[in-house]
Motif scaffolding. Structure first.
Motif, PDB file in Angstrom:
ATOM      1  N   ALA A  45      61.065 -39.912  47.776  1.00 23.49           N
ATOM      2  CA  ALA A  45      59.762 -40.586  47.750  1.00 23.49           C
ATOM      3  C   ALA A  45      58.623 -39.570  47.726  1.00 23.49           C
ATOM      4  O   ALA A  45      57.640 -39.744  46.991  1.00 23.49           O
ATOM      5  CB  ALA A  45      59.622 -41.520  48.950  1.00 23.49           C
ATOM      6  N   VAL A  46      58.744 -38.516  48.508  1.00 23.89           N
ATOM      7  CA  VAL A  46      57.710 -37.470  48.525  1.00 23.89           C
ATOM      8  C   VAL A  46      57.684 -36.749  47.182  1.00 23.89           C
ATOM      9  O   VAL A  46      56.610 -36.533  46.604  1.00 23.89           O
ATOM     10  CB  VAL A  46      57.944 -36.467  49.683  1.00 23.89           C
ATOM     11  CG1 VAL A  46      56.997 -35.281  49.577  1.00 23.89           C
ATOM     12  CG2 VAL A  46      57.773 -37.164  51.027  1.00 23.89           C
ATOM     13  N   VAL A  47      58.850 -36.390  46.665  1.00 26.27           N
ATOM     14  CA  VAL A  47      58.915 -35.693  45.372  1.00 26.27           C
ATOM     15  C   VAL A  47      58.303 -36.553  44.271  1.00 26.27           C
ATOM     16  O   VAL A  47      57.539 -36.064  43.434  1.00 26.27           O
ATOM     17  CB  VAL A  47      60.378 -35.308  45.038  1.00 26.27           C
ATOM     18  CG1 VAL A  47      60.511 -34.844  43.593  1.00 26.27           C
ATOM     19  CG2 VAL A  47      60.870 -34.232  45.994  1.00 26.27           C
ATOM     20  N   LYS A  48      58.591 -37.840  44.288  1.00 29.40           N
ATOM     21  CA  LYS A  48      58.041 -38.763  43.279  1.00 29.40           C
ATOM     22  C   LYS A  48      56.514 -38.785  43.332  1.00 29.40           C
ATOM     23  O   LYS A  48      55.835 -38.731  42.310  1.00 29.40           O
ATOM     24  CB  LYS A  48      58.612 -40.165  43.491  1.00 29.40           C
ATOM     25  CG  LYS A  48      58.163 -41.176  42.474  1.00 29.40           C
ATOM     26  CD  LYS A  48      58.817 -42.527  42.730  1.00 29.40           C
ATOM     27  CE  LYS A  48      58.310 -43.556  41.748  1.00 29.40           C
ATOM     28  NZ  LYS A  48      58.924 -44.871  41.989  1.00 29.40           N
ATOM     29  N   ARG A  49      55.961 -38.849  44.552  1.00 28.71           N
ATOM     30  CA  ARG A  49      54.495 -38.853  44.707  1.00 28.71           C
ATOM     31  C   ARG A  49      53.879 -37.544  44.248  1.00 28.71           C
ATOM     32  O   ARG A  49      52.840 -37.534  43.575  1.00 28.71           O
ATOM     33  CB  ARG A  49      54.112 -39.111  46.164  1.00 28.71           C
ATOM     34  CG  ARG A  49      54.288 -40.526  46.645  1.00 28.71           C
ATOM     35  CD  ARG A  49      53.218 -41.486  46.118  1.00 28.71           C
ATOM     36  NE  ARG A  49      51.871 -41.117  46.501  1.00 28.71           N
ATOM     37  CZ  ARG A  49      51.302 -41.388  47.673  1.00 28.71           C
ATOM     38  NH1 ARG A  49      51.965 -42.067  48.589  1.00 28.71           N
ATOM     39  NH2 ARG A  49      50.081 -40.988  47.926  1.00 28.71           N
ATOM     40  N   ILE A  50      54.502 -36.429  44.579  1.00 28.09           N
ATOM     41  CA  ILE A  50      53.972 -35.126  44.155  1.00 28.09           C
ATOM     42  C   ILE A  50      54.054 -34.999  42.643  1.00 28.09           C
ATOM     43  O   ILE A  50      53.115 -34.511  41.999  1.00 28.09           O
ATOM     44  CB  ILE A  50      54.697 -33.978  44.877  1.00 28.09           C
ATOM     45  CG1 ILE A  50      54.368 -34.007  46.367  1.00 28.09           C
ATOM     46  CG2 ILE A  50      54.314 -32.627  44.263  1.00 28.09           C
ATOM     47  CD1 ILE A  50      55.222 -33.091  47.212  1.00 28.09           C
ATOM     48  N   ASN A  51      55.155 -35.438  42.057  1.00 29.20           N
ATOM     49  CA  ASN A  51      55.269 -35.401  40.602  1.00 29.20           C
ATOM     50  C   ASN A  51      54.187 -36.248  39.939  1.00 29.20           C
ATOM     51  O   ASN A  51      53.619 -35.846  38.917  1.00 29.20           O
ATOM     52  CB  ASN A  51      56.660 -35.842  40.152  1.00 29.20           C
ATOM     53  CG  ASN A  51      57.702 -34.766  40.353  1.00 29.20           C
ATOM     54  OD1 ASN A  51      57.385 -33.577  40.399  1.00 29.20           O
ATOM     55  ND2 ASN A  51      58.951 -35.166  40.472  1.00 29.20           N
ATOM     56  N   ALA A  52      53.873 -37.391  40.530  1.00 30.01           N
ATOM     57  CA  ALA A  52      52.804 -38.240  39.981  1.00 30.01           C
ATOM     58  C   ALA A  52      51.445 -37.548  40.106  1.00 30.01           C
ATOM     59  O   ALA A  52      50.615 -37.623  39.183  1.00 30.01           O
ATOM     60  CB  ALA A  52      52.793 -39.592  40.690  1.00 30.01           C
ATOM     61  N   MET A  53      51.222 -36.869  41.228  1.00 35.97           N
ATOM     62  CA  MET A  53      49.945 -36.175  41.445  1.00 35.97           C
ATOM     63  C   MET A  53      49.749 -35.018  40.469  1.00 35.97           C
ATOM     64  O   MET A  53      48.618 -34.676  40.129  1.00 35.97           O
ATOM     65  CB  MET A  53      49.883 -35.623  42.886  1.00 35.97           C
ATOM     66  CG  MET A  53      49.764 -36.683  43.951  1.00 35.97           C
ATOM     67  SD  MET A  53      50.063 -36.025  45.625  1.00 35.97           S
ATOM     68  CE  MET A  53      48.849 -34.744  45.761  1.00 35.97           C
ATOM     69  N   THR A  54      50.840 -34.420  40.016  1.00 36.15           N
ATOM     70  CA  THR A  54      50.751 -33.228  39.175  1.00 36.15           C
ATOM     71  C   THR A  54      51.149 -33.496  37.724  1.00 36.15           C
ATOM     72  O   THR A  54      51.212 -32.567  36.918  1.00 36.15           O
ATOM     73  CB  THR A  54      51.643 -32.104  39.747  1.00 36.15           C
ATOM     74  OG1 THR A  54      53.005 -32.563  39.808  1.00 36.15           O
ATOM     75  CG2 THR A  54      51.189 -31.693  41.142  1.00 36.15           C
ATOM     76  N   ALA A  55      51.385 -34.747  37.387  1.00 30.92           N
ATOM     77  CA  ALA A  55      51.888 -35.100  36.056  1.00 30.92           C
ATOM     78  C   ALA A  55      50.965 -34.673  34.921  1.00 30.92           C
ATOM     79  O   ALA A  55      51.437 -34.352  33.829  1.00 30.92           O
ATOM     80  CB  ALA A  55      52.147 -36.602  35.977  1.00 30.92           C
ATOM     81  N   ASP A  56      49.668 -34.661  35.144  1.00 32.30           N
ATOM     82  CA  ASP A  56      48.715 -34.322  34.078  1.00 32.30           C
ATOM     83  C   ASP A  56      48.552 -32.821  33.870  1.00 32.30           C
ATOM     84  O   ASP A  56      47.876 -32.400  32.931  1.00 32.30           O
ATOM     85  CB  ASP A  56      47.347 -34.955  34.361  1.00 32.30           C
ATOM     86  CG  ASP A  56      47.387 -36.476  34.257  1.00 32.30           C
ATOM     87  OD1 ASP A  56      48.288 -37.009  33.572  1.00 32.30           O
ATOM     88  OD2 ASP A  56      46.518 -37.125  34.862  1.00 32.30           O
ATOM     89  N   LEU A  57      49.157 -32.027  34.722  1.00 33.94           N
ATOM     90  CA  LEU A  57      49.065 -30.577  34.553  1.00 33.94           C
ATOM     91  C   LEU A  57      49.968 -30.127  33.412  1.00 33.94           C
ATOM     92  O   LEU A  57      51.101 -30.609  33.278  1.00 33.94           O
ATOM     93  CB  LEU A  57      49.487 -29.854  35.831  1.00 33.94           C
ATOM     94  CG  LEU A  57      48.604 -30.035  37.056  1.00 33.94           C
ATOM     95  CD1 LEU A  57      49.255 -29.367  38.267  1.00 33.94           C
ATOM     96  CD2 LEU A  57      47.225 -29.470  36.813  1.00 33.94           C
ATOM     97  N   PRO A  58      49.497 -29.196  32.597  1.00 28.39           N
ATOM     98  CA  PRO A  58      50.369 -28.654  31.549  1.00 28.39           C
ATOM     99  C   PRO A  58      51.610 -27.997  32.163  1.00 28.39           C
ATOM    100  O   PRO A  58      51.572 -27.480  33.280  1.00 28.39           O
ATOM    101  CB  PRO A  58      49.490 -27.598  30.859  1.00 28.39           C
ATOM    102  CG  PRO A  58      48.088 -27.944  31.233  1.00 28.39           C
ATOM    103  CD  PRO A  58      48.157 -28.608  32.573  1.00 28.39           C
ATOM    104  N   VAL A  59      52.700 -28.010  31.410  1.00 24.36           N
ATOM    105  CA  VAL A  59      53.965 -27.454  31.889  1.00 24.36           C
ATOM    106  C   VAL A  59      53.795 -26.002  32.322  1.00 24.36           C
ATOM    107  O   VAL A  59      54.320 -25.590  33.372  1.00 24.36           O
ATOM    108  CB  VAL A  59      55.063 -27.584  30.805  1.00 24.36           C
ATOM    109  CG1 VAL A  59      56.325 -26.838  31.216  1.00 24.36           C
ATOM    110  CG2 VAL A  59      55.378 -29.039  30.539  1.00 24.36           C
ATOM    111  N   ALA A  60      53.055 -25.218  31.556  1.00 23.98           N
ATOM    112  CA  ALA A  60      52.859 -23.803  31.903  1.00 23.98           C
ATOM    113  C   ALA A  60      52.129 -23.667  33.241  1.00 23.98           C
ATOM    114  O   ALA A  60      52.455 -22.780  34.037  1.00 23.98           O
ATOM    115  CB  ALA A  60      52.088 -23.084  30.800  1.00 23.98           C
ATOM    116  N   THR A  61      51.181 -24.531  33.501  1.00 30.19           N
ATOM    117  CA  THR A  61      50.451 -24.498  34.772  1.00 30.19           C
ATOM    118  C   THR A  61      51.375 -24.871  35.920  1.00 30.19           C
ATOM    119  O   THR A  61      51.359 -24.235  36.974  1.00 30.19           O
ATOM    120  CB  THR A  61      49.236 -25.444  34.720  1.00 30.19           C
ATOM    121  OG1 THR A  61      48.391 -25.047  33.648  1.00 30.19           O
ATOM    122  CG2 THR A  61      48.461 -25.434  36.027  1.00 30.19           C
TER     123      THR A  61
END
Length: 141
Positions: A111-127
């Protein structure tokens, strides 16, 4: 105006502190629907690495031994953890996850990983990679 090294370090420290607080909020928000306090979820997730003694758990969780004992008692009543003999010290016990505790620990972690992934989803892969690499360096230090 040039930024001094001390100012850059302070900026980084400030952002890391803000990040820590935000992640603590995320952890609390994801723990509640699972019927866990953030501290209980933390304990369960720490035990994903295997059984640990009370002294080690107290150190990792940064809580007093008496508070840890109470928390373990509550989780044990819910059949999420069990006290088992320490294989190297018959006077001590270790705390391990039960099958229900293992499932709930994975659920809390996911659940925590899912939320963090959602928070950072718009960041470019390189970032994302650069941030992960930088944080791994910080954690290794």
């Amino acid at each position: 105006m040039a930024t001094t090294t001390a100012a850059r370090d302070t900026d980084l420290a400030s952002v890391l502190v803000q990040t820590m607080h935000r992640l603590q909020d995320v952890h609390a928000e994801t723990s509640r629907p699972l019927g866990l306090t953030p501290q209980q979820a933390h304990l369960l997730c720490v035990l994903l690495g295997g059984p640990l003694g009370m002294t080690e758990l107290s150190r990792i969780l940064s809580i007093e031994r008496s508070s840890l004992t109470s928390m373990v008692d509550r989780l044990e009543r819910r059949t999420l953890v069990a006290r088992v003999p320490n294989p190297t010290d018959r006077r001590a016990c270790q705390i391990e996850l039960t099958p229900d505790g293992l499932a709930l620990a994975h659920e809390a972690h996911d659940a925590v990983v899912k939320r963090i992934n959602a928070m950072t989803a718009d960041l470019p892969v390189a970032t994302r990679r650069a941030i992960a690499t930088a944080l791994q360096s910080v954690l290794a230090g």
